[in-house]
Design an enzyme around this catalytic site. Structure first.
Site, PDB file in Angstrom:
ATOM      1  N   ASP A   1      -3.943  -0.684   4.285  1.00 34.88           N
ATOM      2  CA  ASP A   1      -4.959  -1.950   4.224  1.00 34.88           C
ATOM      3  C   ASP A   1      -5.448  -2.075   2.628  1.00 34.88           C
ATOM      4  O   ASP A   1      -5.280  -1.127   2.145  1.00 34.88           O
ATOM      5  CB  ASP A   1      -6.490  -1.513   5.085  1.00 34.88           C
ATOM      6  CG  ASP A   1      -6.084  -1.761   6.345  1.00 34.88           C
ATOM      7  OD1 ASP A   1      -5.018  -2.428   7.032  1.00 34.88           O
ATOM      8  OD2 ASP A   1      -7.073  -1.154   7.187  1.00 34.88           O
ATOM      9  N   ARG A   2      -5.738  -3.206   2.171  1.00 38.86           N
ATOM     10  CA  ARG A   2      -6.224  -3.452   0.750  1.00 38.86           C
ATOM     11  C   ARG A   2      -7.130  -2.352   0.386  1.00 38.86           C
ATOM     12  O   ARG A   2      -6.825  -1.897  -0.562  1.00 38.86           O
ATOM     13  CB  ARG A   2      -6.578  -5.043   0.794  1.00 38.86           C
ATOM     14  CG  ARG A   2      -7.306  -4.983  -0.760  1.00 38.86           C
ATOM     15  CD  ARG A   2      -7.829  -6.783  -0.437  1.00 38.86           C
ATOM     16  NE  ARG A   2      -8.387  -7.048  -1.545  1.00 38.86           N
ATOM     17  CZ  ARG A   2      -9.869  -6.718  -2.067  1.00 38.86           C
ATOM     18  NH1 ARG A   2     -10.515  -5.846  -1.137  1.00 38.86           N
ATOM     19  NH2 ARG A   2     -10.559  -6.817  -3.172  1.00 38.86           N
TER      20      ARG A   2
END
EC number: 5.4.99.-
Length: 296
Positions: A134-135
């Protein structure tokens, strides 16, 4: 063009060439058909057929010709390279970085930086992500340098042959070690959020508490499966959401993302049997959180 050499051992004598490439070396059926049809496989220097029977000592040479065009612009983004060999690159991704360009993130991604690195080092590769984060999750990402390496690594992940360990700072006091074996899925097709749901896919997370107090705990997590948001969902479900995880828990005054870090990967080299162990230390923002809670 990639040139790959294999030596046939006594254990593989008598096997068909196609079965050896598929089951022992991780080639896909599609790739095997392509390379045998185009006379790109040789045994002891002679063009080979898919049904050729192998003998101990045979030298198998595979030539893989790929279309290496990719619409990712090279950008001079500093990379924390943890490991590299002829088949893979392992990078420690910082928090707040998207791994691959999307409609809303056309530049500044990990892939842009990796493409720049390949260009600067004269490596004729495209970016093939083996795993994604995930970012807002920091840590280790594997990039394969060829179609063959990508397929081999993907097979290792699929067969649970890659050890994936994370570190998380969670809310509340956790103790001991254990396993969370609960299925995960979206509650609806348009939902970004996942949850524990009886009809979901099986998800297994092993955990071990490293240190804790009455406010937070530092937990080591070992993934046996790789569902989307698996760690975040599992920890939230048992009442210990990751600190700063606003989707599955609460906002934090001390960190503006989920305090989750992919810190260790152990896998077998694509060519050969030796193990590769990669580690990435906790990022500064998570170290600061531990200090704030007197857990450094």
């Amino acid at each position: 063009m990639d040139r790959i050499i294999f030596k046939v051992t006594k254990e593989d004598e008598g096997k068909r060439l196609d079965n050896f490439l598929k089951y022992e070396k991780g080639f896909s059926t599609r790739l095997i058909k392509k390379i045998t049809k185009n006379d790109c496989v040789f045994i002891n220097g002679k063009v080979a057929w898919a049904d050729d029977i192998l003998k101990e000592g045979d030298e198998i040479e595979v030539i893989i010709k790929e279309n290496k065009s990719q619409d990712i612009s090279p950008e001079d983004i500093p990379l924390d390279i943890v490991y590299e060999d002829e088949d893979v690159l392992v990078v420690n991704k910082p928090p707040f970085m998207v791994v691959h360009p999307t409609k809303s993130h056309q530049s500044g991604t990990l892939a842009n930086g990796v493409m720049n690195y390949f260009t600067k080092t004269s490596q004729n590769c495209i970016v093939r992500l083996v795993n994604r984060l995930d970012r807002d999750t920091s840590g280790l990402v594997i990039i394969a340098k060829s179609q063959f390496a990508h397929q081999a690594m993907a097979k290792m992940f699929e067969n649970n042959q890659v050890k994936k360990e994370y570190l998380a700072i969670v809310e509340g006091k956790m103790e001991g070690k254990g396993t969370i074996d609960l299925p995960i899925d979206r509650p609806s097709l348009d939902s970004v959020k996942r949850c524990v749901i009886e009809t979901g896919q099986r998800a297994i997370t092993h955990y071990e508490v490293i240190k804790s107090n009455n406010e937070v705990s530092l937990v080591k997590l070992l993934l046996e499966t790789g569902r989307t948001h698996q760690i975040r969902v599992h920890l939230s479900h048992i009442g210990h959401p990751i600190l700063g995880d606003e989707l599955y828990g609460n906002k934090s005054h001390f960190i503006n993302r989920q305090a989750l870090h992919a810190y260790k990967l152990v896998f077998k080299k694509v060519r050969g049997d030796s193990l590769v162990e990669c580690k990435a230390d906790l990022p500064l923002d998570m170290l600061k959180v531990l200090k704030e809670y007197n857990l450094e």
